[in-house]
Write an enzyme that holds these catalytic residues in place. Structure first.
Site, PDB file in Angstrom:
ATOM      1  CG  HIS A 124       8.367 -29.427  -0.028  1.00 31.41           C
ATOM      2  ND1 HIS A 124       8.803 -30.700  -0.272  1.00 31.41           N
ATOM      3  CD2 HIS A 124       9.210 -28.918   0.906  1.00 31.41           C
ATOM      4  CE1 HIS A 124       9.851 -30.970   0.493  1.00 31.41           C
ATOM      5  NE2 HIS A 124      10.118 -29.895   1.226  1.00 31.41           N
ATOM      6  CD  GLU A 134      -3.367  -0.238   1.938  1.00 30.25           C
ATOM      7  OE1 GLU A 134      -4.423  -0.869   1.810  1.00 30.25           O
ATOM      8  OE2 GLU A 134      -3.162   0.533   2.889  1.00 30.25           O
ATOM      9  CE  LYS A 145     -12.148   1.112   0.772  1.00 32.25           C
ATOM     10  NZ  LYS A 145     -11.610   2.152   1.648  1.00 32.25           N
TER      11      LYS A 145
HETATM   12  O1  PA5 Z   1      -3.370   1.058   5.793  1.00 29.54           O
HETATM   13  C1  PA5 Z   1      -4.459   1.545   5.541  1.00 29.54           C
HETATM   14  O2  PA5 Z   1      -4.665   2.763   5.591  1.00 29.54           O
HETATM   15  C2  PA5 Z   1      -5.643   0.660   5.199  1.00 29.54           C
HETATM   16  O3  PA5 Z   1      -5.248  -0.657   5.024  1.00 29.54           O
HETATM   17  C3  PA5 Z   1      -6.689   0.725   6.299  1.00 29.54           C
HETATM   18  O4  PA5 Z   1      -6.108   0.313   7.498  1.00 29.54           O
HETATM   19  C4  PA5 Z   1      -7.892  -0.144   5.961  1.00 29.54           C
HETATM   20  O5  PA5 Z   1      -8.423   0.203   4.720  1.00 29.54           O
HETATM   21  C5  PA5 Z   1      -8.957  -0.010   7.032  1.00 29.54           C
HETATM   22  O6  PA5 Z   1      -9.362   1.308   7.152  1.00 29.54           O
HETATM   23  P1  PA5 Z   1     -10.124   1.831   8.433  1.00 29.54           P
HETATM   24  O7  PA5 Z   1      -9.208   1.700   9.594  1.00 29.54           O
HETATM   25  O8  PA5 Z   1     -10.451   3.251   8.131  1.00 29.54           O
HETATM   26  O9  PA5 Z   1     -11.337   0.980   8.587  1.00 29.54           O
END
Ligand code: PA5
Length: 449
Positions: A307, A286, A421
């Site tokens: 394996h 990310e 989303k």
């Molecule tokens: O690292 C990030 O920002 C994302 O992976 C969020 O943690 C994830 O989308 C969950 O978001 P939220 O904490 O707003 O529910």
């Protein structure tokens, strides 16, 4: 040091002068990070968190964890992405990937709300029957669909089981201090809540209440985790490569990337490293996968995966490098016994421990893989402890930030996560997405075009 970087297996792949050549870029990345001048600098709260954390909040976390331990057989963590991966990784690392099956006096811990599976939710509801249950819903935005659905179902489950008033004592909320639906609901209903600092993004939040409450419920010492992170923070201040393994790791990744190594495989030889590898993947994917750039983070547990994907690593496309997590002091251990007549042909191992055999598997693999053109970075972990965990978490967080700045991207946003989303909301008929719905449904009918 609890985490050491070993580079001897990089020798055929990276020449000494290449470190000198990349040094100016490392220095620039490190400098803009510390001066808070790079993109995403509103999200650098994690950088000095280990020296700045709120001691009262930690006290409240420990007290809450004790209360949950005393009152519950099952503790459910509801969250997705950065809102659960760190806690899961820490519990698996410090306790076990079999934590729920071990004999212990802390609650079983389950993670839900990290997918949209009716089966997963139904199974957990079934597991909770006739058990004392507490839940911790974690969401920084307070509006994530997966989390919200699971929270709704488990909140209603608790309300039915204990009644509305008593259920409140079993619902713990971790979210933004002021904004979001979850904050509003928590304040209105009077749940015990914890704050996620505004300036810390989800994947950098394991050392905040996001990770620390579930970790404390498992019985781990969260102050020791923060101590490890604090020492890492002090050790990674130098803006060079030779005295800062964080910068060196970022430099190595970048050099290998430029040579066409597009996949980093984080490898552990112990199943309880599995959670760490999952957390690592999210952190780097990310953070770095942007603007059509970035190393794809993958993971493996060896010798298990030797394996399965071992063949590809050894002989397939030369696009992979490995980062191997090796644990120096690992206990308990088991010694192989001599058998009469060598019936299982294992007497050549008699007197040797399973850890020793595992180490030889590592040594054999690292030599084979480097022979196969796969560079290997080794990260030696001193032991399995809270202190080492905190140090390692901070190491990866900071290396990821430096690495991201070296790539020329913003390591602290995640614009790509929104695309699915938007489509999902439109297809579900959420208000405001009417036009997109029509268009997407047409595309689905016409084989995606
Ligand atoms: O690292 C990030 O920002 C994302 O992976 C969020 O943690 C994830 O989308 C969950 O978001 P939220 O904490 O707003 O529910």
């Amino acid at each position: 040091m609890p985490v050491k970087l070993e580079t001897k297996y990089l020798y055929p792949f990276i020449k000494d002068e290449e470190y000198d050549q990349i040094l100016p870029q490392v220095k620039t990345a490190h400098k803009i990070l510390h001066l808070k001048k790079g993109p995403g600098s509103d999200y650098l709260g994690w950088l000095n968190l280990p020296s700045n954390y709120d001691k009262e909040e930690i006290e409240k976390i420990n007290q809450t964890a004790q209360k949950i331990q005393d009152s519950s057989d099952i503790f459910i963590v509801i969250g997705i992405g950065g809102s659960y991966l760190g806690a899961k990784a820490a519990i698996e690392f410090l306790k076990s990937h079999n934590y729920n099956f071990l004999r212990k006096d802390t609650p079983k811990i389950f993670f839900i709300g990290n997918n949209i599976s009716a089966t997963a939710i139904s199974e957990l509801l079934e597991i909770c029957t006739e058990k004392e249950v507490a839940i911790n819903v974690i969401s920084k935005s307070g509006e994530t669909t997966e989390t919200s659905i699971a929270f709704k179902i488990f909140r209603e489950f608790l309300e039915n089981k204990y009644g509305k008033e008593k259920a409140k004592e079993r619902i713990f909320v971790t979210t933004d201090k002021e904004s979001g639906l979850l904050r509003k609901m928590s304040d209105e209903k009077g749940y015990t809540s914890f704050n996620i600092p505004r300036d810390i993004g989800g994947r950098y939040s394991v050392l905040t209440p996001v990770g620390l409450l579930p970790i404390a419920v498992s019985g781990a010492n969260i102050e020791e985790i923060l101590n490890g992170a604090l020492v890492a923070n002090e050790n990674f201040q130098k803006n060079n490569i030779e005295n800062n393994i964080c910068n060196k790791y970022a430099a190595i990744r970048n050099i290998l990337y430029r040579k066409g190594k597009q996949i980093e495989l984080l490898v552990g030889y112990e199943p309880h490293l599995y959670g760490i590898t999952e957390w690592f993947k999210q952190l780097f994917a990310e953070s770095e996968g942007k603007d059509s750039k970035g190393i794809f983070p993958a993971s493996s547990i060896f010798s298990t995966d030797l394996h399965s994907i071992g063949q590809f690593i050894q002989d397939g496309s030369k696009i992979i490098f490995e980062t191997v997590l090796q644990i120096k002091n690992n206990s308990p251990d088991i010694t192989i016994k001599q058998s009469k007549n060598d019936e299982d042909k294992l007497n050549f191992l008699a007197g040797k421990t399973v850890s020793y055999i595992n180490k030889k598997a590592f040594e054999g693999t690292v030599l084979a893989h480097t022979d196969g053109g796969v560079p290997n970075i080794i990260l030696n972990l001193e032991n399995i402890s809270e202190y080492t965990l905190g140090y390692m978490i901070y190491f990866f967080e900071k290396a990821c930030a430096v690495s991201g700045y070296m790539l020329g991207i913003n390591p602290f946003n995640q614009p790509g996560v929104e695309a699915y989303k938007k489509n999902m909301f439109a297809l579900l008929g959420k208000h405001g997405y009417e036009k997109e719905k029509e268009e997407l449904e047409k595309r689905l009918k016409n084989s995606g075009r």
